[in-house]
Enzyme design. Structure first.
Site, PDB file in Angstrom:
ATOM      1  N   LEU A 147       0.834  -1.154  -0.040  1.00 26.85           N
ATOM      2  CA  LEU A 147       0.085   0.015   0.262  1.00 26.85           C
ATOM      3  C   LEU A 147       0.744   1.781  -0.763  1.00 26.85           C
ATOM      4  O   LEU A 147       0.881   2.104  -0.772  1.00 26.85           O
ATOM      5  CB  LEU A 147      -0.585   0.270   1.271  1.00 26.85           C
ATOM      6  CG  LEU A 147      -1.781  -1.115   1.203  1.00 26.85           C
ATOM      7  CD1 LEU A 147      -3.067  -0.887   2.389  1.00 26.85           C
ATOM      8  CD2 LEU A 147      -3.394  -0.793  -0.198  1.00 26.85           C
ATOM      9  N   GLY A 183       4.116   1.441  -0.624  1.00 26.24           N
ATOM     10  CA  GLY A 183       4.970   1.755  -2.413  1.00 26.24           C
ATOM     11  C   GLY A 183       4.395   1.694  -3.235  1.00 26.24           C
ATOM     12  O   GLY A 183       4.665   2.292  -4.368  1.00 26.24           O
ATOM     13  N   ARG A 190      -6.092  -5.215  21.638  1.00 22.44           N
ATOM     14  CA  ARG A 190      -5.672  -6.010  20.826  1.00 22.44           C
ATOM     15  C   ARG A 190      -4.072  -7.004  22.487  1.00 22.44           C
ATOM     16  O   ARG A 190      -4.580  -8.009  22.150  1.00 22.44           O
ATOM     17  CB  ARG A 190      -4.718  -5.973  19.503  1.00 22.44           C
ATOM     18  CG  ARG A 190      -5.788  -5.969  18.916  1.00 22.44           C
ATOM     19  CD  ARG A 190      -4.348  -5.698  17.010  1.00 22.44           C
ATOM     20  NE  ARG A 190      -5.399  -5.582  16.533  1.00 22.44           N
ATOM     21  CZ  ARG A 190      -4.974  -5.362  15.043  1.00 22.44           C
ATOM     22  NH1 ARG A 190      -4.409  -4.916  14.492  1.00 22.44           N
ATOM     23  NH2 ARG A 190      -6.894  -5.525  13.968  1.00 22.44           N
TER      24      ARG A 190
HETATM   25  C1  LIG Z   1      -2.907 -10.403   8.292  1.00 17.67           C
HETATM   26  C2  LIG Z   1      -3.187  -9.544   8.278  1.00 17.67           C
HETATM   27  C3  LIG Z   1      -3.780  -8.649   8.361  1.00 17.67           C
HETATM   28  C4  LIG Z   1      -3.937  -7.174   8.530  1.00 17.67           C
HETATM   29  N1  LIG Z   1      -5.039  -7.100   9.030  1.00 17.67           N
HETATM   30  C5  LIG Z   1      -4.977  -5.589   8.116  1.00 17.67           C
HETATM   31  C6  LIG Z   1      -6.824  -4.150   8.803  1.00 17.67           C
HETATM   32  O1  LIG Z   1      -7.169  -5.561   8.243  1.00 17.67           O
HETATM   33  N2  LIG Z   1      -6.035  -3.523   8.356  1.00 17.67           N
HETATM   34  C7  LIG Z   1      -5.444  -2.083   8.774  1.00 17.67           C
HETATM   35  O2  LIG Z   1      -5.224  -1.622   9.121  1.00 17.67           O
HETATM   36  N3  LIG Z   1      -3.496  -3.398   8.901  1.00 17.67           N
HETATM   37  C8  LIG Z   1      -4.292  -4.960   8.497  1.00 17.67           C
HETATM   38  N4  LIG Z   1      -2.845  -5.187   8.601  1.00 17.67           N
HETATM   39  C9  LIG Z   1      -1.265  -4.736   8.959  1.00 17.67           C
HETATM   40  C10 LIG Z   1      -1.176  -3.982   7.078  1.00 17.67           C
HETATM   41  O3  LIG Z   1      -1.296  -5.241   6.567  1.00 17.67           O
HETATM   42  C11 LIG Z   1       0.281  -3.785   6.293  1.00 17.67           C
HETATM   43  O4  LIG Z   1       0.946  -3.691   7.749  1.00 17.67           O
HETATM   44  C12 LIG Z   1       0.450  -3.311   5.658  1.00 17.67           C
HETATM   45  O5  LIG Z   1      -0.190  -3.763   4.609  1.00 17.67           O
HETATM   46  C13 LIG Z   1       1.560  -3.232   5.079  1.00 17.67           C
HETATM   47  O6  LIG Z   1       1.720  -1.951   4.160  1.00 17.67           O
HETATM   48  P1  LIG Z   1       3.738  -1.492   3.189  1.00 17.67           P
HETATM   49  O7  LIG Z   1       2.771  -1.193   2.740  1.00 17.67           O
HETATM   50  O8  LIG Z   1       3.711  -0.524   4.808  1.00 17.67           O
HETATM   51  O9  LIG Z   1       4.114  -3.328   3.233  1.00 17.67           O
HETATM   52  P2  LIG Z   1       4.518  -4.403   2.453  1.00 17.67           P
HETATM   53  O10 LIG Z   1       2.436  -4.645   1.925  1.00 17.67           O
HETATM   54  O11 LIG Z   1       4.579  -4.977   3.593  1.00 17.67           O
HETATM   55  O12 LIG Z   1       4.686  -4.888   0.522  1.00 17.67           O
HETATM   56  C14 LIG Z   1       6.296  -4.706   0.990  1.00 17.67           C
HETATM   57  C15 LIG Z   1       7.012  -4.535  -0.300  1.00 17.67           C
HETATM   58  O13 LIG Z   1       7.988  -4.137  -0.207  1.00 17.67           O
HETATM   59  C16 LIG Z   1       9.227  -5.144  -1.548  1.00 17.67           C
HETATM   60  N5  LIG Z   1      10.439  -5.267  -0.705  1.00 17.67           N
HETATM   61  C17 LIG Z   1      10.380  -5.734   0.814  1.00 17.67           C
HETATM   62  N6  LIG Z   1      11.513  -5.820   1.357  1.00 17.67           N
HETATM   63  C18 LIG Z   1      12.760  -5.987   0.195  1.00 17.67           C
HETATM   64  C19 LIG Z   1      13.462  -5.433  -0.763  1.00 17.67           C
HETATM   65  N7  LIG Z   1      14.682  -6.507   0.489  1.00 17.67           N
HETATM   66  N8  LIG Z   1      13.487  -5.731  -2.158  1.00 17.67           N
HETATM   67  C20 LIG Z   1      12.823  -5.344  -2.733  1.00 17.67           C
HETATM   68  N9  LIG Z   1      11.887  -5.435  -2.645  1.00 17.67           N
HETATM   69  C21 LIG Z   1      11.131  -5.509  -0.999  1.00 17.67           C
HETATM   70  C22 LIG Z   1       7.889  -6.124  -0.969  1.00 17.67           C
HETATM   71  O14 LIG Z   1       8.058  -6.793  -2.643  1.00 17.67           O
HETATM   72  C23 LIG Z   1       6.306  -5.816  -1.165  1.00 17.67           C
HETATM   73  O15 LIG Z   1       5.792  -5.193  -2.414  1.00 17.67           O
HETATM   74  C24 LIG Z   1      -2.734  -6.589   8.518  1.00 17.67           C
HETATM   75  C25 LIG Z   1      -1.892  -7.227   8.191  1.00 17.67           C
HETATM   76  C26 LIG Z   1      -1.662  -9.255   8.473  1.00 17.67           C
HETATM   77  C27 LIG Z   1      -0.415 -10.014   8.402  1.00 17.67           C
END
Ligand SMILES: Cc1cc2nc3c(=O)[nH]c(=O)nc-3n(C[C@H](O)[C@H](O)[C@H](O)COP(=O)(O)OP(=O)(O)OC[C@H]3O[C@@H](n4cnc5c(N)ncnc54)[C@H](O)[C@@H]3O)c2cc1C
Ligand code: SF4
Ligand code: FES
Lengths: 248, 644
Positions: free
Chosen positions: B52, B54, B339
């Site tokens: 979300l 990125g 939680r």
């Molecule tokens: C099962 C579950 C249910 C959830 N439900 C909820 C909810 O209902 N409501 C809520 O608000 N939150 C919820 N969360 C939390 C939330 O989903 C996450 O905190 C959030 O989506 C993280 O988004 P992000 O964009 O930071 O990272 P991510 O979505 O984890 O994306 C990380 C990105 O980085 C890339 N990446 C990582 N390391 C590297 C690297 N070294 N080189 C290249 N690319 C890399 C990956 O490929 C990916 O594209 C939930 C989490 C889980 C586990």
């Protein structure tokens, strides 16, 4: 339980592949199918062999990464279930299980059970969106969406982009995947302005990417873990005819 | 304590504006410098991550006209871990007229975070929350609607107002697809270049600025240098340090950790969230844990038998021999307590020997009352897909037998330290989403991670990064520049080490063992003694890892074991820092529970006098340096949380 696995091994995109047999013992019926493969890989590593490569990430049926053809069926025998959600209690001691990658012209094998599905991303880039640059949106309540339309759009939007539909199709068509997106966006008022350009762009990219044509065999919907129905293909065809007539 | 770390100078958030809290974000946007539209295409921005945070950042920066290079390790940007979020996303729309407001969301988030987050950041998040919903609806995100065609809301994770927007149990998926589609639109427009199946393995810092990354093409094994004017990390959380967590298997800390080793501070690493409603572990083969959406606690009732060791089937245990312990201990909030409280309460009853299921590590989540009250159809309409998922995994039917649940690691509040602009202490390095530490303090409220990821990516970062980029474009950097060559050599050396090591143990076997140590000593409950022990165990296991790890095959191909080896190596170092952080913070707060610091009735007891600060750790080999950022509360006065 003890199982015989016959797994497609292919060292690289240009290498020749073949089925290789492995016997695995002590598999718990509570393990998932991928956990069973983890156990096999642990053993292969211990024996100094190359473990089996397969795509997976969420392991809860939503990311669309896992992609195994199990005994000839994409995602295996259980309806509406991705490979990662399949559990070993579906099998019994002494079973032989064949495990292969998706096979389709547009999805070349990368290694073992891993294929390249980037053609799906290109189809989306060719129109599978609503143009709404950040910051331009009106209040969310300015356009009500009838619940029935919203629910139908949601059902189509549930597609996880796994590609099982393509693997199941005798023509290797990406029609169900593409139609699910066309239906999702086309069912919402926000999706109307680009409705025609969207379907023309996506279909052109689909054909250019090497997917086959749709001959209504219905295998796609039967394999789809998210139960995307054939009705979305009907809608795509109607939209496409209208759009093509307009463009002509 | 001082045997583990040294004290450094305090750190301050120099970008945070002052003045009335509701005007700060507007002021920052006004004082930050802008980049002329025609200059933007001369500026290259690397965005690592397509979740979300990125995807929304890359799409928006592309729309603004910057040249964006975007990376992920999955085969498609749409598979980032955000896809798995189930329950929903918060926004202070007050569509329900139930007393919600930006200020209330701000207040709830500061309190929910147990007074360990920054007021300015949180208020901005609450302000932006409403724009996020507008943005997502305009993109066609199919949120749940009511019969009148307007958006439906629900109350989530203990909130007393209904401010959570959702798309059945697949909110993360639908939000991510919206961002992904916007991203692909920019790919087609030529503003974003996408690199899937690429992993960032090092940050390149030149003359004190973040100027690029070293990446490995996971299919060919080729290692290349990518140079840009700024680097954004949106690489997610590090819950997988515990091996078993609800995170996707690929989630890892490598991008953040490599940046940390290059000088970026890592803040509050010990703040982890343990989610109370996950499916318990079934055996040694277990590779991950599955979350059952928190929304289940709206209708399910949590209980265990009153007697320890009562192994009757749940239906045979009469009502008066059941202990609905959440309703008993927290009459006001009942099953909807936050939680951390629900998780610890489950652990407490299991520790007493009253847990159910394999190993006594589970409690019941019972829908019998709800089915009686609302009917099976209504329960199925609400939770059908979750019930189905539960049955697939456990083979048990939750309509007939209560679900078994147990807490599992779910989210990491800690992350790279950033200022109000989301810039780390390394100029030019920005961090968004779960990878930064910014908004949730010591505990994140349900449905607030999606909000933060999209707030960072769509609205905050694209506005704040211009203040930095206004000084660019920066001088060209050649591949043979000293800093570049060193970073690349470090990556190649590490790969060569793993492939050449004459070992006999798989990476996973080490990861599982490390996770066991972390869960035991740095999980739901932490003690001085346990943490010291854990640090010793981790150090020993790490030494063993480098001696005995076995990585088969070569580096010039898709090699999933090699990918894992690098990630687990970084988890070892992170795990140690988490323990040091947890050890130094002798108070309890939010998700960090120190057994030595609890109230008479077993609740977390903060120590504001000594610990009202962010712990920002600087890498310095074995002994990290602690920089404290003092927290000030002008609007929400710290009180002891009470959910009685
Ligand atoms: C099962 C579950 C249910 C959830 N439900 C909820 C909810 O209902 N409501 C809520 O608000 N939150 C919820 N969360 C939390 C939330 O989903 C996450 O905190 C959030 O989506 C993280 O988004 P992000 O964009 O930071 O990272 P991510 O979505 O984890 O994306 C990380 C990105 O980085 C890339 N990446 C990582 N390391 C590297 C690297 N070294 N080189 C290249 N690319 C890399 C990956 O490929 C990916 O594209 C939930 C989490 C889980 C586990
Ligand atoms: S339509 Fe179904 S089978 Fe095809 S990609 Fe989508 S979810 Fe997979
Ligand atoms: S691994 Fe994500 S759907 Fe199977």
């Amino acid at each position: 339980m003890k199982l015989r696995l016959r797994i497609w091994r292919q060292p690289g995109a240009d290498a020749k592949g073949k089925m290789v047999s492995y016997v695995i013992d002590g598999v718990s019926e509570d393990a998932s199918f991928l956990e069973m493969l983890d156990v096999l890989n642990e053993r292969l590593i211990a024996d100094g062999e190359d473990p089996v490569a397969f795509d997976h990430d969420c392991r809860e049926g939503i990311c669309g990464a896992c992609s195994l053809v199990i005994d000839g069926q994409p995602h295996g025998p259980q309806a509406a279930t991705t490979t990662c959600q399949l559990h070993m209690r579906k099998y019994k001691d002494g079973d032989t299980i064949d495990i292969e990658p998706w096979r389709a012209g547009a999805f070349p094998v990368v290694k073992d059970l891993v294929v390249d599905r980037s053609a799906f991303d290109r189809i989306i880039a060719a129109g599978g969106y609503i143009s709404a640059p950040t910051g331009t949106a009106p209040d969310a309540h300015s356009v009500p969406v009838p619940k029935a339309d919203a629910d139908a759009a949601f059902a189509a939007a549930a597609c996880i982009g796994c590609g099982a539909c393509v693997a199941a199709c005798p023509n290797g068509s990406g029609m169900l995947f593409m139609a699910a997106k066309v239906a999702h966006l086309g069912l919402m008022p926000q999706g109307q302005p680009e409705r025609h350009t969207r379907v023309l762009g996506m279909v052109a990219e689909h054909d250019a990417a090497g997917f086959g044509g749709c001959t209504n065999t219905g295998e796609c919907a039967a394999a789809c873990p998210k139960e995307i129905g054939l009705d979305v293909i009907g809608q795509l065809n109607r939209d496409f005819r209208k759009a093509a007539a307009r463009a002509a | 304590m001082s045997e583990y770390y040294t004290d450094g100078d305090p750190v301050a958030d120099t970008k945070a504006p002052t003045g009335p809290i509701n005007e700060r974000w507007e002021r920052r946007r006004f004082t930050g410098r802008l980049v002329n539209p025609s200059n933007r295409r001369k500026l290259r921005v690397i965005v690592v991550g397509t979740g979300l945070a990125g995807a929304s950042a890359a799409a928006t920066l592309g729309e603004l006209g910057y040249r964006v290079s975007n990376y992920c390790f999955q085969d498609s940007p749409r598979r980032a871990h955000s896809i798995a979020a189930q329950g929903g996303i918060n926004a202070a729309k007050n569509y329900r007229n139930d007393g919600d407001s930006v200020y209330r969301l701000f207040y709830d988030t500061v309190k929910g975070g147990d007074f360990r987050s920054r007021e300015s950041n949180v208020h901005r998040l609450a302000e932006i929350s409403t724009e996020i919903i507008d943005q997502c609806v305009a993109q066609g995100v199919p949120f749940a609607r009511e019969y009148g065609g307007l958006l439906d809301n629900r109350s989530f994770g203990g909130a007393q107002v209904s401010r959570t927007f959702y798309a059945r149990g697949q909110t993360g998926q639908q939000l991510l697809l919206g961002a992904y589609q916007a991203l692909e639109r920019q790919v087609a427009a030529g503003t974003v270049e996408l690199h899937t199946r690429h992993e960032m393995l090092e940050l390149v810092v030149v003359d004190g600025r973040a100027r690029g990354i070293i990446v490995r093409d996971l299919v060919t094994g080729e290692v290349t240098t990518e140079i840009a004017d700024a680097v954004v990390l949106a690489t997610g959380g590090y819950g997988n340090v515990f091996f078993l967590s609800t995170n996707a298997k690929g989630c890892n800390v490598t991008a953040s950790w490599r940046a940390h080793r290059q000088g970026a501070y890592f803040a509050n690493p010990c703040y982890t969230q343990i989610h109370p409603t996950c499916i318990p572990q079934s055996g040694d083969h277990q590779s991950k844990l599955t979350l059952m959406s928190e929304s289940l606690r709206n209708d399910g009732r949590v209980w265990v038998p009153k007697e320890r060791g009562d192994d009757r089937a749940p239906a045979d245990i009469p009502e008066d021999e059941r202990d609905y312990y959440l309703e008993r201990r927290y009459p006001a909030f009942g099953n909807l307590v936050p939680r951390d409280i629900a998780s610890r309460a489950a652990k407490a009853v299991c520790d007493e020997g009253r847990g159910v299921g394999p190993g006594g590590l589970g409690v019941y989540l019972d829908f019998a009352d709800a089915i009686g009250r609302l009917g099976k159809d209504a329960v199925e309409a609400k939770y059908g897909n979750l019930f189905q998922m539960y049955e697939r995994i456990t083979g048990e039917n939750p309509y007939e037998r209560p679900m078994r649940i147990y807490p599992a690691v779910h989210y990491t509040m800690g992350g790279l330290w950033v200022d109000y602009d989301l810039q780390s202490n390394i100029p030019g390095l920005f961090v968004a989403g779960e990878a930064n530490f910014s908004d949730h303090g010591a505990n994140r409220l349900g449905a607030s991670a999606l909000m933060q990821g999209l707030s960072d990516g769509y609205f905050v970062l694209p506005n704040t990064i211009s203040d930095y980029l206004a000084d660019g474009p920066f001088a060209a950097v050649d591949d043979d520049h000293e800093a570049v060559a060193a970073a690349k050599a470090a990556v190649n050396d590490r790969i060569a080490f793993f492939l050449g090591n004459d070992g006999d143990r798989s990476v996973d076997s080490f990861h599982r063992e490390l996770g066991g140590i972390m869960w035991e000593y740095c999980g739901m409950e932490r003690t001085d003694e346990g943490l010291r022990k854990a640090i010793g165990l981790i150090r020993d296991l790490k030494a063993e890892f480098y001696k005995r790890v076995k990585v088969p095959a070569t580096g010039a191909e898709l090699n999933q074991q090699l990918e894992k080896a690098g990630r687990v190596a970084d988890f070892f170092e992170l795990g140690e820092l988490m323990c040091i952080d947890a050890l130094h913070r002798t108070e309890s707060c939010g998700g960090h529970f120190r057994a030595e610091s609890q109230t008479e009735d077993g609740e977390a007891k903060r120590d504001d006098e000594h610990f009202s600060y962010v712990a920002a750790w600087e890498f310095a080999g074995e002994e990290p340096v602690l920089h404290r950022e003092a927290l000030e509360f002008e609007y929400v006065k710290p009180t002891q949380r009470s959910y009685k």
